[in-house]
Design an enzyme around this catalytic site. Structure first.
Site, PDB file in Angstrom:
ATOM      1  N   ASP A 111       6.364  -4.051   3.198  1.00  0.00           N
ATOM      2  CA  ASP A 111       6.785  -4.815   2.018  1.00  0.00           C
ATOM      3  C   ASP A 111       6.895  -6.292   2.374  1.00  0.00           C
ATOM      4  O   ASP A 111       7.083  -6.652   3.546  1.00  0.00           O
ATOM      5  CB  ASP A 111       8.155  -4.328   1.530  1.00  0.00           C
ATOM      6  CG  ASP A 111       8.115  -2.874   1.086  1.00  0.00           C
ATOM      7  OD1 ASP A 111       7.031  -2.404   0.709  1.00  0.00           O
ATOM      8  OD2 ASP A 111       9.178  -2.229   1.137  1.00  0.00           O
TER       9      ASP A 111
HETATM   10  N1  URA Z   1       9.260   1.658   4.055  1.00  0.00           N
HETATM   11  C1  URA Z   1       9.685   0.740   3.157  1.00  0.00           C
HETATM   12  O1  URA Z   1      10.515   1.012   2.298  1.00  0.00           O
HETATM   13  N2  URA Z   1       9.172  -0.509   3.264  1.00  0.00           N
HETATM   14  C2  URA Z   1       8.287  -0.877   4.215  1.00  0.00           C
HETATM   15  O2  URA Z   1       7.873  -2.042   4.264  1.00  0.00           O
HETATM   16  C3  URA Z   1       7.864   0.091   5.136  1.00  0.00           C
HETATM   17  C4  URA Z   1       8.359   1.366   5.025  1.00  0.00           C
END
Ligand code: URA
Length: 256
Positions: A111
């Site tokens: 993310d």
């Molecule tokens: N899980 C998440 O919630 N976000 C990420 O960036 C990676 C794994």
């Protein structure tokens, strides 16, 4: 029996395959005296060199030759993994132009606000293999949580929790508290927002998320956010002690 010769390539093709532009651009770099091999300026685009362990310089920056690029980036917050980012700059903007030109792509996504270990490659086979749902490479995350982490939450994460879009429970391969508000979670799948949604499913909330390992690769402690380095495919599947290769860092970091 004739002995096997190491593969050689003309310098213009070396530059071309390593992302230095069209063959015409590569020729111009070489003819313009910008390229050195073994410390010597080479101004013949057709001069051939063995590519194995070759390191060449362009404008004083050393580049190790890599048939396929595999890059470990310490992703900072505020960057998107998408190749067509919408709200934040893309992670590829942290890489130097030759790597971008080679078309390296993130192996899976983090993310925008997640930090830590991100791999990128231009090796389509490796990319496909590592992003396939059949592949269960463990990825280790450190999640800072709003509420205290309990052993009960950890047990539920390992037993399996149901997320909104899938009736099948998803399980963490391992979950343990590192301190009151820090959870270490090991996942072998890569579902959308998986850590955040799993933690929400046990009535906690992720405040900050950081990936510390992918397969047997750990985020090197000396790699600052925004910095990157070359890694080898065997470092991904090697022994648990395996660490990113120290060789061939190339130009090293471009940001951070
Ligand atoms: N899980 C998440 O919630 N976000 C990420 O960036 C990676 C794994």
């Amino acid at each position: 029996m004739p002995s096997a010769r190491p593969p050689t390539l003309a310098l213009r093709d070396i530059l071309f395959t390593q992302g230095f532009g069209t063959r015409r651009t590569c020729d111009a770099l070489i003819l313009g005296g910008h390229v050195r091999v073994a410390g010597q300026m080479v101004d013949d685009p057709r001069a051939a060199f063995a590519t194995d362990r070759l390191v060449f310089e362009v404008d004083g920056v050393a580049w190790p030759y890599h048939d396929k690029a595999l890059i470990l980036l310490h992703k900072p917050a505020g960057y998107e993994c998408s190749l067509r980012p919408s709200a934040w700059p893309g992670v590829h903007t942290l890489l130097p132009p030759p790597l971008r030109q080679r078309g390296v792509q993130p192996i899976g996504r983090l993310d925008q606000d997640t930090t830590g270990l991100l791999l990128l490659t231009d090796d389509g086979t490796l990319l496909h293999r590592l992003t396939s749902p059949k592949h269960h490479v463990p990825k280790v995350y450190h999640a800072r949580t709003v509420h205290p982490v309990t052993t009960g939450q950890c047990a539920r994460l390992v037993d399996g929790v149901v997320l909104h879009d899938d009736p099948q429970p998803v399980r963490a391969a391992a979950a343990r508290p590192l301190d009151d508000h820090l959870l270490e979670l090991t996942l072998t799948q890569g579902k959308y927002h998986q850590v955040k949604r799993m933690v929400a499913a046990v009535s906690n909330r992720v405040e900050a998320l950081h990936r510390v390992a992918f397969g047997t690769l750990s985020l090197p402690p000396d790699l600052a956010p925004g910095q990157w380095r070359w890694v080898r495919e065997q470092d991904l599947f090697g022994t648990p002690a395996a660490r990113p290769a120290n060789t061939g860092h190339g130009p090293g970091s471009t940001a951070g």
